[in-house]
Design a protein around this motif. Structure first.
Motif, PDB file in Angstrom:
ATOM      1  N   UNK A 167       0.838  -1.202   0.000  1.00 54.21           N
ATOM      2  CA  UNK A 167       0.000   0.000   0.000  1.00 54.21           C
ATOM      3  C   UNK A 167       0.871   1.249   0.000  1.00 54.21           C
ATOM      4  N   UNK A 168       0.557   2.198  -0.859  1.00 52.80           N
ATOM      5  CA  UNK A 168       1.326   3.448  -0.862  1.00 52.80           C
ATOM      6  C   UNK A 168       1.017   4.270   0.383  1.00 52.80           C
ATOM      7  N   UNK A 169       2.047   4.890   0.956  1.00 58.38           N
ATOM      8  CA  UNK A 169       1.844   5.714   2.141  1.00 58.38           C
ATOM      9  C   UNK A 169       2.365   7.136   1.966  1.00 58.38           C
ATOM     10  N   UNK A 170       3.157   7.390   0.934  1.00 60.79           N
ATOM     11  CA  UNK A 170       3.671   8.739   0.705  1.00 60.79           C
ATOM     12  C   UNK A 170       4.116   8.880  -0.748  1.00 60.79           C
ATOM     13  N   UNK A 171       4.130  10.130  -1.192  1.00 60.37           N
ATOM     14  CA  UNK A 171       4.645  10.464  -2.516  1.00 60.37           C
ATOM     15  C   UNK A 171       5.774  11.465  -2.329  1.00 60.37           C
ATOM     16  N   UNK A 172       6.929  11.146  -2.889  1.00 58.25           N
ATOM     17  CA  UNK A 172       8.062  12.070  -2.868  1.00 58.25           C
ATOM     18  C   UNK A 172       8.124  12.739  -4.232  1.00 58.25           C
ATOM     19  N   UNK A 173       8.240  14.050  -4.218  1.00 53.35           N
ATOM     20  CA  UNK A 173       8.132  14.829  -5.439  1.00 53.35           C
ATOM     21  C   UNK A 173       9.322  15.772  -5.583  1.00 53.35           C
ATOM     22  N   UNK A 174       9.860  15.849  -6.777  1.00 56.45           N
ATOM     23  CA  UNK A 174      10.909  16.809  -7.115  1.00 56.45           C
ATOM     24  C   UNK A 174      10.449  17.559  -8.355  1.00 56.45           C
ATOM     25  N   UNK A 175       9.694  18.652  -8.194  1.00 59.33           N
ATOM     26  CA  UNK A 175       9.200  19.360  -9.375  1.00 59.33           C
ATOM     27  C   UNK A 175      10.320  19.945 -10.230  1.00 59.33           C
ATOM     28  N   UNK A 176      11.416  20.361  -9.603  1.00 58.94           N
ATOM     29  CA  UNK A 176      12.573  20.879 -10.329  1.00 58.94           C
ATOM     30  C   UNK A 176      13.812  20.228  -9.719  1.00 58.94           C
ATOM     31  N   UNK A 177      14.244  19.070 -10.231  1.00 59.49           N
ATOM     32  CA  UNK A 177      15.355  18.344  -9.609  1.00 59.49           C
ATOM     33  C   UNK A 177      16.665  19.120  -9.561  1.00 59.49           C
TER      34      UNK A 177
ATOM     35  N   UNK B 209       4.227  14.166   0.262  1.00 57.53           N
ATOM     36  CA  UNK B 209       2.791  14.207   0.529  1.00 57.53           C
ATOM     37  C   UNK B 209       2.415  12.859   1.118  1.00 57.53           C
ATOM     38  N   UNK B 210       1.762  12.883   2.278  1.00 59.46           N
ATOM     39  CA  UNK B 210       1.358  11.656   2.944  1.00 59.46           C
ATOM     40  C   UNK B 210       0.020  11.184   2.390  1.00 59.46           C
ATOM     41  N   UNK B 211      -0.138   9.859   2.311  1.00 55.85           N
ATOM     42  CA  UNK B 211      -1.351   9.257   1.781  1.00 55.85           C
ATOM     43  C   UNK B 211      -2.049   8.462   2.873  1.00 55.85           C
ATOM     44  N   UNK B 212      -3.390   8.372   2.800  1.00 58.01           N
ATOM     45  CA  UNK B 212      -4.125   7.569   3.785  1.00 58.01           C
ATOM     46  C   UNK B 212      -4.170   6.110   3.335  1.00 58.01           C
ATOM     47  N   UNK B 213      -4.932   5.286   4.038  1.00 57.78           N
ATOM     48  CA  UNK B 213      -4.966   3.847   3.763  1.00 57.78           C
ATOM     49  C   UNK B 213      -5.489   3.522   2.367  1.00 57.78           C
ATOM     50  N   UNK B 214      -6.340   4.383   1.810  1.00 54.60           N
ATOM     51  CA  UNK B 214      -6.868   4.122   0.474  1.00 54.60           C
ATOM     52  C   UNK B 214      -5.988   4.705  -0.631  1.00 54.60           C
ATOM     53  N   UNK B 215      -4.870   5.324  -0.266  1.00 51.98           N
ATOM     54  CA  UNK B 215      -3.927   5.845  -1.245  1.00 51.98           C
ATOM     55  C   UNK B 215      -4.219   7.260  -1.696  1.00 51.98           C
TER      56      UNK B 215
END
Length: 131
Positions: free
Chosen positions: A83-93, A101-107
């Motif tokens: 199950x996904x629990x977070x998204x790591x983002x690099x808009x400008x690497x 961004x944290x995700x809940x149990x349903x993603x």
């Protein structure tokens, strides 16, 4: 673990990869006899930032944590137990700023995107959702 040194290294490697790509597009690399660039931006992000972060999370939590590349380049989904629990983002690497961004149990998103500086925030979130 403080990830700011990793972000600095990431910014330098991404800028270097972009410079090499421009050199090949303009033809200067052929004159200088440089080999063609082999790593994409996504591969550089994975090796320099995402893999050390997931390794640190595995060590601190004892859970099997992996990552999946997400649709836009520079986005990665962290997964625990399928199950996904977070998204790591690099808009400008190139600038080295990383967001999470944290995700809940349903993603779905359960919090606003915020700047990511330390893995302790992910560890505490993981331990909180597993209870």
């Amino acid at each position: 673990m403080d990830i700011r040194p990793l972000c600095g290294r990431l910014g330098l490697k991404v800028c270097e990869a972009e410079r090499e790509k421009r050199m090949w597009q303009t033809g200067f690399a052929l004159v200088m006899r440089k080999p063609p660039p082999t790593d994409s931006i996504s591969q550089i992000i994975q090796t320099v930032l995402i893999e050390p972060v997931t390794k640190e999370l595995r060590l601190k939590t004892g859970k099997d944590i992996s990552y999946q590349p997400y649709i836009p380049e520079g986005y990665f989904r962290l997964v625990s137990g399928g199950k996904p629990f977070a998204v790591i983002c690099l808009p400008n690497p190139g600038n080295g700023r990383v967001f999470v961004r944290f995700l809940n149990a349903s993603g779905r998103s359960c919090a606003r995107m915020k700047e990511f500086h330390n893995t302790d925030t992910l560890v505490s979130f993981l331990l909180e959702i597993s209870e």
